[in-house]
Design an enzyme around this catalytic site. Structure first.
Site, PDB file in Angstrom:
ATOM      1  N   HIS A  56      15.594  12.637  -1.337  1.00 36.27           N
ATOM      2  CA  HIS A  56      14.314  11.955  -1.613  1.00 36.27           C
ATOM      3  C   HIS A  56      13.830  12.169  -3.050  1.00 36.27           C
ATOM      4  CE1 HIS A  56      10.466  10.506   0.596  1.00 36.27           C
ATOM      5  NE2 HIS A  56      10.534   9.993  -0.611  1.00 36.27           N
ATOM      6  N   TYR A  91       7.981  11.116   5.726  1.00 33.92           N
ATOM      7  CA  TYR A  91       6.965  10.157   6.196  1.00 33.92           C
ATOM      8  C   TYR A  91       6.483  10.491   7.605  1.00 33.92           C
ATOM      9  CZ  TYR A  91       8.914   7.213   2.420  1.00 33.92           C
ATOM     10  OH  TYR A  91       9.370   6.729   1.222  1.00 33.92           O
TER      11      TYR A  91
HETATM   12  N1  LIG Z   1      11.795   6.986  -2.637  1.00 31.39           N
HETATM   13  C1  LIG Z   1      10.520   7.271  -2.796  1.00 31.39           C
HETATM   14  O1  LIG Z   1      10.156   8.337  -3.323  1.00 31.39           O
HETATM   15  C2  LIG Z   1       9.471   6.275  -2.344  1.00 31.39           C
HETATM   16  C3  LIG Z   1       8.165   6.388  -2.834  1.00 31.39           C
HETATM   17  C4  LIG Z   1       7.228   5.457  -2.413  1.00 31.39           C
HETATM   18  C5  LIG Z   1       7.591   4.445  -1.543  1.00 31.39           C
HETATM   19  N2  LIG Z   1       8.871   4.377  -1.075  1.00 31.39           N
HETATM   20  C6  LIG Z   1       9.270   3.320  -0.102  1.00 31.39           C
HETATM   21  O2  LIG Z   1       8.980   2.055  -0.649  1.00 31.39           O
HETATM   22  C7  LIG Z   1       8.198   1.309   0.266  1.00 31.39           C
HETATM   23  C8  LIG Z   1       7.316   0.334  -0.486  1.00 31.39           C
HETATM   24  O3  LIG Z   1       6.429   1.022  -1.348  1.00 31.39           O
HETATM   25  P1  LIG Z   1       4.872   1.214  -1.015  1.00 31.39           P
HETATM   26  O4  LIG Z   1       4.628   0.859   0.389  1.00 31.39           O
HETATM   27  O5  LIG Z   1       4.510   2.564  -1.476  1.00 31.39           O
HETATM   28  O6  LIG Z   1       4.212   0.176  -2.006  1.00 31.39           O
HETATM   29  P2  LIG Z   1       4.212  -1.427  -2.107  1.00 31.39           P
HETATM   30  O7  LIG Z   1       5.146  -2.044  -1.145  1.00 31.39           O
HETATM   31  O8  LIG Z   1       4.309  -1.739  -3.552  1.00 31.39           O
HETATM   32  O9  LIG Z   1       2.709  -1.767  -1.692  1.00 31.39           O
HETATM   33  C9  LIG Z   1       2.259  -1.757  -0.385  1.00 31.39           C
HETATM   34  C10 LIG Z   1       0.819  -2.258  -0.401  1.00 31.39           C
HETATM   35  O10 LIG Z   1       0.802  -3.576  -0.965  1.00 31.39           O
HETATM   36  C11 LIG Z   1       0.168  -4.481  -0.077  1.00 31.39           C
HETATM   37  N3  LIG Z   1       0.948  -5.714  -0.067  1.00 31.39           N
HETATM   38  C12 LIG Z   1       2.268  -5.851   0.232  1.00 31.39           C
HETATM   39  N4  LIG Z   1       2.633  -7.136   0.114  1.00 31.39           N
HETATM   40  C13 LIG Z   1       1.524  -7.830  -0.248  1.00 31.39           C
HETATM   41  C14 LIG Z   1       1.274  -9.219  -0.500  1.00 31.39           C
HETATM   42  N5  LIG Z   1       2.231 -10.123  -0.389  1.00 31.39           N
HETATM   43  N6  LIG Z   1       0.021  -9.577  -0.861  1.00 31.39           N
HETATM   44  C15 LIG Z   1      -0.963  -8.644  -0.955  1.00 31.39           C
HETATM   45  N7  LIG Z   1      -0.801  -7.330  -0.718  1.00 31.39           N
HETATM   46  C16 LIG Z   1       0.448  -6.935  -0.369  1.00 31.39           C
HETATM   47  C17 LIG Z   1       0.151  -3.831   1.287  1.00 31.39           C
HETATM   48  O11 LIG Z   1      -1.062  -4.137   1.936  1.00 31.39           O
HETATM   49  P3  LIG Z   1      -1.145  -5.050   3.271  1.00 31.39           P
HETATM   50  O12 LIG Z   1      -0.719  -4.139   4.378  1.00 31.39           O
HETATM   51  O13 LIG Z   1      -2.581  -5.400   3.292  1.00 31.39           O
HETATM   52  O14 LIG Z   1      -0.238  -6.226   3.092  1.00 31.39           O
HETATM   53  C18 LIG Z   1       0.209  -2.338   0.967  1.00 31.39           C
HETATM   54  O15 LIG Z   1      -1.082  -1.805   0.854  1.00 31.39           O
HETATM   55  C19 LIG Z   1       7.448   2.395   1.055  1.00 31.39           C
HETATM   56  O16 LIG Z   1       6.888   1.891   2.246  1.00 31.39           O
HETATM   57  C20 LIG Z   1       8.535   3.406   1.230  1.00 31.39           C
HETATM   58  O17 LIG Z   1       9.385   3.034   2.306  1.00 31.39           O
HETATM   59  C21 LIG Z   1       9.827   5.261  -1.478  1.00 31.39           C
END
Ligand SMILES: NC(=O)c1ccc[n+]([C@@H]2O[C@H](COP(=O)([O-])OP(=O)(O)OC[C@H]3O[C@@H](n4cnc5c(N)ncnc54)[C@H](OP(=O)(O)O)[C@@H]3O)[C@@H](O)[C@H]2O)c1
Length: 273
Positions: free
Chosen positions: A102, A44
């Site tokens: 990862h 990241y």
């Molecule tokens: N291990 C892996 O390979 C892997 C892969 C992907 C992700 N991850 C980890 O998982 C974390 C979470 O996944 P992600 O960030 O990809 O996806 P996510 O949390 O499913 O989605 C994030 C998006 O959803 C929106 N959001 C969040 N809460 C909301 C709510 N209550 N209402 C409306 N919109 C909302 C956010 O926008 P706003 O900012 O507008 O709220 C943001 O654009 C990552 O940050 C990372 O640390 C790990």
């Protein structure tokens, strides 16, 4: 008890793709909301910003649960340990709480990466270790190879994706799953069912989705830049979805929507369906 399943740590704050001031503001809002578990990764490019934001928070180290992940480019004898030491330096920590691989090693030979992961734990760089994006077959293999507990397989898990095979493998191997992309990067909001169910509980669509994941037995992991969303994503412990509503949400698995597949990560393995 597994470090991820302690009550506060069941709600992780994700940091991808945040950097700089945006990340620091989001982490500060998350700390204010009550989050103590944070998820970052070498890939990241934000471990230093995360370290700074956490240091600025003034929260005592032993109240925090920090996860980072070693990127596949560092899965070699030469690069693995120096990369972990760099992560620790950037995070301003002498050990992380959870160190993950990862992705599975491209090509599927996971043994060396698991041995290096264990080495890192033995050297005291991580309190616990685990894996991410492993398929059911790889979980079984990892169980054979690892001589220390793997505290999680962090995978994409939300109502729009059928991960029953992985859940079965988790039960079989004793390697618990945890969720990432818990609101499917916003895709869940295209489906009215979650808001409809939420209305009966006085909760939002996001809260219903997150609660469903928790009731499936998985820690949640969401990122948001908006303080209102950050707070409400954390505020999911004071209601319980009925088994009827859990079943209605289970049926959404049929949508088959995956956020982090080969389009984004060419070496992403296919999950077992
Ligand atoms: N291990 C892996 O390979 C892997 C892969 C992907 C992700 N991850 C980890 O998982 C974390 C979470 O996944 P992600 O960030 O990809 O996806 P996510 O949390 O499913 O989605 C994030 C998006 O959803 C929106 N959001 C969040 N809460 C909301 C709510 N209550 N209402 C409306 N919109 C909302 C956010 O926008 P706003 O900012 O507008 O709220 C943001 O654009 C990552 O940050 C990372 O640390 C790990």
């Amino acid at each position: 008890m597994n470090i991820m399943f302690q009550k506060t740590n069941q709600r992780m704050f994700g940091t991808f793709p945040l950097k700089g001031d945006t990340l620091r503001a989001a982490v500060a809002a998350a700390i204010d909301a009550g989050y103590r578990a944070f998820d970052t990764a070498q890939a990241y490019g934000n471990e230093a910003d995360t370290g700074l934001a956490l240091a600025e928070s003034g929260i005592p180290r032993d109240e925090l649960c920090i996860t980072t992940k070693v990127t596949v480019e560092n899965f070699s004898q030469e690069r693995f340990m120096p990369s972990v030491e760099q992560s620790l330096q950037d995070l301003k920590l002498d050990r992380v709480d959870i160190l993950l691989l990862h992705w599975p090693t491209p090509g599927g030979d996971i043994r060396l990466s698991l041995e290096l992961l264990q080495d890192a734990q033995e050297r005291g760089f991580a309190s616990t270790v685990g894996i991410s994006n492993y398929t059911a077959a790889m979980m079984r293999q990892a169980k054979q190879i690892a001589s220390v507990p793997l505290v999680t397989n962090q995978v994409e898990f939300h109502p729009l994706l059928d991960q029953r095979k992985l859940l079965a493998a988790a039960n079989e191997t004793g390697i618990p799953l945890s969720s990432y992309c818990s609101v499917a990067r916003g895709e869940v909001f295209k489906h009215p069912l979650f808001a409809e169910i939420g209305a009966a509980y006085g909760k939002s669509a996001a809260q219903v989705v997150l609660r469903w994941i928790l009731q499936k037995g998985l820690p949640i992991n969401t990122m948001s830049t908006k303080p209102d969303n950050i707070r409400s994503n954390f505020d999911v412990m004071d209601f319980t979805l009925s088994s009827i509503d859990m079943g209605r949400i289970d049926a959404m698995n049929a949508v088959g929507y995956r956020v982090v597949g080969k389009r984004l990560i060419p070496y992403a393995p296919d999950f077992d369906v």
